[in-house]
Design an enzyme around this catalytic site. Structure first.
Site, short mmCIF file in Angstrom:
data_model
loop_
_atom_site.label_atom_id
_atom_site.label_comp_id
_atom_site.label_asym_id
_atom_site.label_seq_id
_atom_site.Cartn_x
_atom_site.Cartn_y
_atom_site.Cartn_z
N CYS A 78 28.61 21.55 38.53
CA CYS A 78 27.85 20.30 38.64
C CYS A 78 26.69 20.40 39.62
CB CYS A 78 28.78 19.17 39.06
SG CYS A 78 30.09 18.77 37.88
N HIS A 132 24.54 15.58 42.70
CA HIS A 132 25.98 15.81 42.85
C HIS A 132 26.41 15.68 44.31
CE1 HIS A 132 29.92 17.76 42.51
NE2 HIS A 132 29.57 18.49 43.55
#
Length: 482
Positions: A78, A132
């Site tokens: 991510c 993220h």
């Protein structure tokens, strides 16, 4: 089985904005609808990789513009995937290689895609998971949590060790993505004095795959088919690849449980849930005054393994971990129904958005615009996709070949024309030496040191995996812009 593209075209032609085609003039400063989908691999109906996928709204979106059948992330996790895509800088340039590497020390706020559009006069609006592990920078966004207090809905937990899933005993309103979609619907219904850049970051199908029963019902358990596999698939994989696969972890737990089909069913159900939420946004755009002047870019941040190569999750350099959907709808640029099989990576997104919107591409952006592929999906393209996971580990993907070189020197080479599931490693065979040499020249030459870990922001494993109910883990934070 996926519905043939020509059938989708007939079913959805009435929903395509009527005021534009590839022959229409490109709108000046078009609006941007930017949709990120977390952990969505290529199990999407129109891509045909898994015929069990039911994604009518993603397939409808693909029929509006151009879908890239071979699009790849910059990194299969991510944090580094998003840091690269949103900054335009590859992992080797930033040192953001994994979830444990903070992006703030390496990326200046003004380098952000969102800041670039904001400074160009766009109203930047966002909700959900974009950066993220934290809120990123203010970037003069219209901030929103896009999430109402969610009741403590009961969950029928069906998890298998670290593979988290279950049935939510409640409606869609108990999931954050429902409220992110509602925020998008609300924004699209409004009049905006400036061109807008609306970014929506959906969490599912990130774990936990906890969705209402109606989405499980779309994928009956007794009809679930497992991904193709081969006994001994890892026998010709070098030690570095074997460590990434970690077959003694998740995969062993799944095999010992005897419930592999249930995990596949749950992932498919989570995809169907987020597909429905995306459909709500597309319907709102169609009803809005912005339909004829909005560019749409939808992407999954990386792929996901469900047992292929005895591996689960992302965190690897094989096809399943690195390939994800990429769909563009661009008034005046891309004709509806286009399919492009060229290999591209997500470093192309930043420069392509600038190209279409008439903005300069900043010098720090390392990718190349795919506008010519939107105009002609069959146009010549000799730029391979490049994926990096952790320092000095890279994969090079062309239309036929995948070449992997690890930091320790191990190599893998796969011929996708004859081996689409990467079962036979050809790297050690002399007859492929010239092919390897050609691919090696595309390996990144910049492999800077890792940024230092920020323990307070990312978990110790560096993998940001789900650790609790919807929205509570490090990768699925409920805050805006993460």
């Amino acid at each position: 089985m996926p519905v043939p593209r020509h059938v989708f075209w007939l079913l959805t032609a009435c929903l395509i904005p009527s005021g534009w085609s590839a022959d229409s003039p490109v709108p000046a400063k078009p609006n941007i609808l930017f949709i990120a989908v977390d952990d969505l691999n290529h199990w999407v109906g129109h891509l045909g990789r898994n015929p069990q996928a039911k994604t009518p709204h993603l397939d409808r979106l693909a029929s509006f513009g151009v879908t890239f059948t071979h699009a790849y992330c910059a990194a299969p996790a991510c944090n580094p995937s998003r840091a690269a895509l949103l900054s335009g800088k590859r992992p080797g340039s930033t040192g953001v290689y994994d979830n444990r590497n903070p992006y703030h020390p390496a990326i200046r706020p003004e380098e952000s895609l969102f800041s670039h559009f904001n400074q160009a006069g766009y109203k930047t609006i966002g909700a959900g998971k974009l950066w993220h592990g934290g809120p990123g920078w203010p970037e003069q966004w219209t901030l929103t949590h896009a999430r109402k207090p969610i009741p403590n809905a009961e969950v029928d937990d069906r998890s298998i060790a670290g593979i988290k899933f279950g049935v939510l005993r409640g409606g869609d309103e108990n999931l954050a993505d429902t409220h992110i979609a509602s925020f998008g619907v609300e924004q699209l219904s409004q009049k905006h004095e400036q061109p807008f850049f609306l970014a929506l970051g959906f969490h599912k199908p990130h774990m936990p795959w906890t969705v209402p029963q109606k989405y499980y019902d779309l994928h009956p358990l007794d009809a679930i088919e497992l991904p193709p596999g081969r006994p001994g698939d890892l026998d010709d994989v070098p030690p570095e690849g074997l460590r990434m696969a970690n077959p003694g972890g998740d995969h062993r737990a799944i095999l010992e449980s005897g419930r592999w089909e249930e995990a596949v069913q749950a992932y498919l159900a989570a995809i169907s849930y987020v597909d429905f939420q995306i459909g709500r946004v597309l319907d709102a755009l169609h009803r809005s005054p912005h339909a004829d002047n909005t560019v749409i870019c939808l992407w999954g941040d990386h792929g996901w393994h469900l047992g292929e190569k005895e591996h689960w999750r992302k965190f690897a350099l094989w096809e399943e971990a690195t390939r994800a959907p990429l769909i563009w709808v661009a008034p005046g640029v891309a004709s509806p129904g286009g399919v492009c099989s060229r290999t591209v990576d997500f470093m192309s997104i930043y420069p392509t958005l600038c190209d279409i919107a008439g903005l300069p591409v900043p010098e720090h952006a390392e990718g190349e615009s795919v506008r010519r592929l939107l105009e002609d999906p069959e146009a010549a393209w000799d730029i391979p996709a490049v994926t990096t996971f952790r320092r000095n580990n890279h994969a090079i993907r062309t239309e036929r070949w995948r070449f992997i070189r690890y930091a320790g020197g191990g190599e893998e080479l796969y011929d996708h024309t004859n081996d689409p599931y990467e079962w036979t490693n050809l790297a050690a065979r002399d007859e492929f030496a010239d092919i390897k040499a050609d691919l090696i020249r595309h390996l990144p030459r910049v492999n800077g040191p890792e940024t230092q870990r920020e323990n307070a922001r990312l978990n110790e494993s560096g993998r940001g995996e789900a650790s609790g109910p919807e929205g509570s883990d490090r990768c699925n934070s409920s805050r805006g812009f993460d």
